[in-house]
Design a protein around this motif. Structure first.
Motif, mmCIF file in Angstrom:
data_model
loop_
_atom_site.group_PDB
_atom_site.id
_atom_site.type_symbol
_atom_site.label_atom_id
_atom_site.label_comp_id
_atom_site.label_asym_id
_atom_site.label_seq_id
_atom_site.Cartn_x
_atom_site.Cartn_y
_atom_site.Cartn_z
ATOM 1 N N THR A 1 0.637 10.516 -4.004
ATOM 2 C CA THR A 1 -0.011 11.826 -4.095
ATOM 3 C C THR A 1 0.880 12.914 -3.504
ATOM 4 O O THR A 1 1.825 12.633 -2.779
ATOM 5 C CB THR A 1 -1.373 11.835 -3.376
ATOM 6 O OG1 THR A 1 -1.173 11.482 -1.991
ATOM 7 C CG2 THR A 1 -2.316 10.834 -4.006
ATOM 8 N N CYS B 1 0.826 -1.216 0.000
ATOM 9 C CA CYS B 1 0.000 0.000 0.000
ATOM 10 C C CYS B 1 0.858 1.262 0.000
ATOM 11 O O CYS B 1 0.413 2.327 -0.431
ATOM 12 C CB CYS B 1 -0.945 0.007 1.200
ATOM 13 S SG CYS B 1 -0.136 0.173 2.807
ATOM 14 N N CYS C 1 -9.687 -1.430 -4.938
ATOM 15 C CA CYS C 1 -8.435 -1.149 -4.224
ATOM 16 C C CYS C 1 -7.613 -2.429 -4.139
ATOM 17 O O CYS C 1 -7.995 -3.373 -3.445
ATOM 18 C CB CYS C 1 -8.729 -0.617 -2.823
ATOM 19 S SG CYS C 1 -7.247 -0.412 -1.794
ATOM 20 N N GLY D 1 -3.257 8.157 -1.376
ATOM 21 C CA GLY D 1 -2.283 7.158 -1.804
ATOM 22 C C GLY D 1 -0.845 7.623 -1.684
ATOM 23 O O GLY D 1 -0.559 8.815 -1.594
ATOM 24 N N ALA D 2 0.060 6.656 -1.713
ATOM 25 C CA ALA D 2 1.479 6.947 -1.489
ATOM 26 C C ALA D 2 2.093 7.813 -2.583
ATOM 27 O O ALA D 2 3.151 8.403 -2.369
ATOM 28 C CB ALA D 2 2.259 5.638 -1.374
ATOM 29 N N PRO E 1 -2.464 7.493 -7.900
ATOM 30 C CA PRO E 1 -1.953 7.784 -6.570
ATOM 31 C C PRO E 1 -1.362 6.581 -5.850
ATOM 32 O O PRO E 1 -0.852 6.707 -4.743
ATOM 33 C CB PRO E 1 -3.220 8.237 -5.838
ATOM 34 C CG PRO E 1 -4.298 7.391 -6.452
ATOM 35 C CD PRO E 1 -3.916 7.228 -7.898
ATOM 36 N N CYS E 2 -1.426 5.402 -6.467
ATOM 37 C CA CYS E 2 -1.320 4.142 -5.735
ATOM 38 C C CYS E 2 -0.037 3.374 -6.024
ATOM 39 O O CYS E 2 0.339 3.177 -7.184
ATOM 40 C CB CYS E 2 -2.529 3.284 -6.097
ATOM 41 S SG CYS E 2 -2.632 1.732 -5.214
ATOM 42 N N LYS F 1 -1.012 -0.481 -7.178
ATOM 43 C CA LYS F 1 -1.383 -0.689 -8.582
ATOM 44 C C LYS F 1 -0.206 -1.214 -9.387
ATOM 45 O O LYS F 1 -0.390 -1.870 -10.425
ATOM 46 C CB LYS F 1 -1.894 0.619 -9.193
ATOM 47 C CG LYS F 1 -3.306 1.012 -8.768
ATOM 48 C CD LYS F 1 -4.344 0.060 -9.323
ATOM 49 C CE LYS F 1 -5.753 0.485 -8.971
ATOM 50 N NZ LYS F 1 -6.753 -0.511 -9.412
ATOM 51 N N THR G 1 3.135 6.851 -10.558
ATOM 52 C CA THR G 1 2.371 7.649 -9.601
ATOM 53 C C THR G 1 2.355 9.109 -10.059
ATOM 54 O O THR G 1 3.132 9.511 -10.933
ATOM 55 C CB THR G 1 2.990 7.584 -8.198
ATOM 56 O OG1 THR G 1 4.290 8.205 -8.217
ATOM 57 C CG2 THR G 1 3.114 6.150 -7.706
ATOM 58 N N CYS H 1 -5.969 3.192 2.003
ATOM 59 C CA CYS H 1 -5.421 4.482 2.433
ATOM 60 C C CYS H 1 -6.505 5.300 3.129
ATOM 61 O O CYS H 1 -7.574 5.503 2.549
ATOM 62 C CB CYS H 1 -4.868 5.265 1.240
ATOM 63 S SG CYS H 1 -3.558 4.380 0.371
ATOM 64 N N CYS I 1 -8.344 6.950 -2.259
ATOM 65 C CA CYS I 1 -7.224 7.003 -3.204
ATOM 66 C C CYS I 1 -6.488 8.338 -3.155
ATOM 67 O O CYS I 1 -5.302 8.411 -3.486
ATOM 68 C CB CYS I 1 -7.718 6.749 -4.621
ATOM 69 S SG CYS I 1 -8.527 5.157 -4.840
#
Length: 507
Positions: free
Chosen positions: A470, A203, A301, A467-468, A347-348, A351, A369, A460, A464
């Protein structure tokens, strides 16, 4: 820490920009350039961040490798970068596990959990901390009346911190572990953070919560640019959370124009795929709950879905089998453009691993991202805010589809379709934000507490938009997405023009 431009964000931005520049300058020898870059990014003879310039450069070197999609090297591994360059310079290079990596020599070896008394202790007469301690770990310094904690006896329950009137006792947890909703982070033999990949769902919450910048994920910046340069027709599929990520003045039309300037063939909103996903999940819910399934959980997700399958295998069949918005959008693009390459931009972090699944690889070729995409814009000096609007406008996505990016939005979209097509059907909904809450949600569902429900899980907290990958504050993103979504031509997902393609796309 999204929206706060810390030194960690500054270093990450520079690394993404330099990797993009390296991809664009095909005349540069990559193996030589990547060895030189740590000296460019960390110049001089004195460390700026860690008071050790050599350590700083070593960390930057590993971040550069990961940003190239290359495997992490430990401090003991001195293999030359040239051994891996051939791997990085292949457009078909997929993300290979592990995606999330701890750079051990950057880790501060934080305590997993520690309770201690700060200088704020007033040496009060009551000493409730001493009274509530179940192991007699707290004792009083008789010279000044202040509390002290015997760490050998302390069981880290935190009751003393709860009763301190001055908040002078604090419970410190390792930030990356505290952010991990699946408890995948522990200490190795040297006290450094270590990831249990049997539990990890990628994540990326550990990545954005480590204040030492010791955790990084892999990137495909280099491969995407090289694919465009090779003449491939590369299409961008942009996730609904994009609103505001590239600046407050960046409209969808300006972003489309900027992407085309970089060489992308065209840009599609993944909200189109969200509409398709919601429509499919609505039909599945009506057909299967409660006759075939006790409840149904959303599928969009990947970290939530992976967590469910790892931790609750006995109810994993209750996770919707609907294709995710990313995959449906990619299939839609390739239906219209047979030789297209598709880059999901979102944002993920999770993914990235979803896209490398064998059943998805033929649909999604690359994943970036928003933060990585910003590095590409920076490398080419693209001024997005001052671009002219692309005249082709935006895609025909619904309000509900665009709101997939915000917690609660997926369930709202599915329920909207059900109410439109089956107005007599009543739907009960429960949702979880963050993997810790999602685990509680599924534990209760397993116990039968949510029979007949539609469950939405977002790894998250906030959805979204948190997300990591963003770059702006979460609440600000939620507001921006809601505002943009409200301008759609359709409210409900099943009213858009692309829904008629759904049956062909899911075969």
């Amino acid at each position: 820490m999204r929206g706060v431009e810390t030194r960690i964000q500054e270093i990450r931005h520079r690394i993404f920009r330099e990797v993009a520049r390296m991809a664009y300058h095909t005349e540069w020898p990559v193996d030589k350039r990547i060895e030189e870059l740590p000296y460019k990014i960390i110049p001089g003879e004195v460390g700026n961040y860690r008071h050790d310039v050599f350590l700083e450069r070593a960390i930057v070197g590993e971040r550069l490798r990961l940003a190239m999609g290359l495997p992490y090297r430990s401090a003991a591994d001195h293999a030359p970068i040239s051994d891996d360059i051939m791997l990085a310079d292949r457009a078909e290079t997929y993300y290979t596990p592990p995606l999330i990596n701890v750079i051990k020599f950057a880790c501060n070896a934080c305590y997993e959990k520690k309770v201690f008394v700060t200088d704020g202790c007033q040496g009060c007469l009551a000493h409730p901390c001493e009274e509530v301690c179940p192991t007699n770990a707290i004792y009083i310094n008789r010279s000044n009346g202040r509390s002290r904690i015997d760490q050998e006896k302390c069981i880290k329950c935190g009751r003393c911190a709860e009763v301190c009137a001055y908040h002078a006792i604090i419970v410190q947890e390792r930030p990356c572990a505290a952010a991990c909703g699946v408890d995948a982070i522990h200490s190795d033999e040297n006290g450094k953070a270590d990831i249990d990949y049997e539990k990890c769902v990628s994540c990326g919450m550990c990545l954005v919560n480590c204040p030492f910048g010791a955790i990084a994920d892999k990137s495909q910046i280099f491969q995407v640019i090289r694919a465009i340069q090779s003449g491939e027709r590369v299409y961008a599929a942009v996730a609904p959370a994009f609103v505001g990520q590239f600046g407050p003045k960046v409209t969808p039309g300006k972003l489309r124009a900027a992407m085309k300037e970089l060489g992308f063939a065209d840009v599609f909103e993944v909200a189109v795929g969200a509409d398709l996903c919601a429509t499919q999940e609505a039909e599945d819910f009506v057909k299967e709950v409660p006759e075939k399934l006790p409840f149904m959980a959303t599928s969009c997700c990947p970290a939530w879905s992976m967590m469910a399958k790892k931790f609750f295998p006995e109810i994993s069949h209750c996770i919707s089998m609907a294709l995710t918005p990313m995959t449906l959008t990619a299939r839609l693009i390739k239906r219209y453009h047979k030789k297209a390459k598709v880059v999901f931009i979102g944002p993920c972090a999770a993914k990235k691993l979803e896209a490398m699944r064998s059943d998805i690889r033929s649909d999604v070729d690359f994943v970036l991202t928003f933060e990585e995409m910003a590095g590409i814009f920076d490398a080419k000096h693209v001024d997005i805010e001052n671009m002219e609007e692309d005249p082709e406008g935006v895609n025909d996505a619904s309000t509900d589809g665009r709101n997939f990016a915000v917690s609660g939005g997926v369930a709202t979209s599915v329920v909207g379709v059900i109410h439109d097509k089956y107005p007599e059907r009543e739907i009960k909904v429960a949702n979880g934000e963050g993997l810790r809450e999602c685990r509680k949600l599924l534990a209760m569902a397993k116990a039968g507490k949510y029979d007949g429900y539609l469950l939405e899980g977002m790894a998250c907290p906030g959805g979204c938009v948190a997300g990591a990958g963003t770059m702006q504050p979460i609440k600000k993103s939620q507001t921006a997405v809601n505002l943009y979504a409200s301008k759609a031509n359709h409210k409900v997902s099943n009213k858009t023009e692309h829904v008629k393609e759904l049956d062909r796309l899911v075969k």
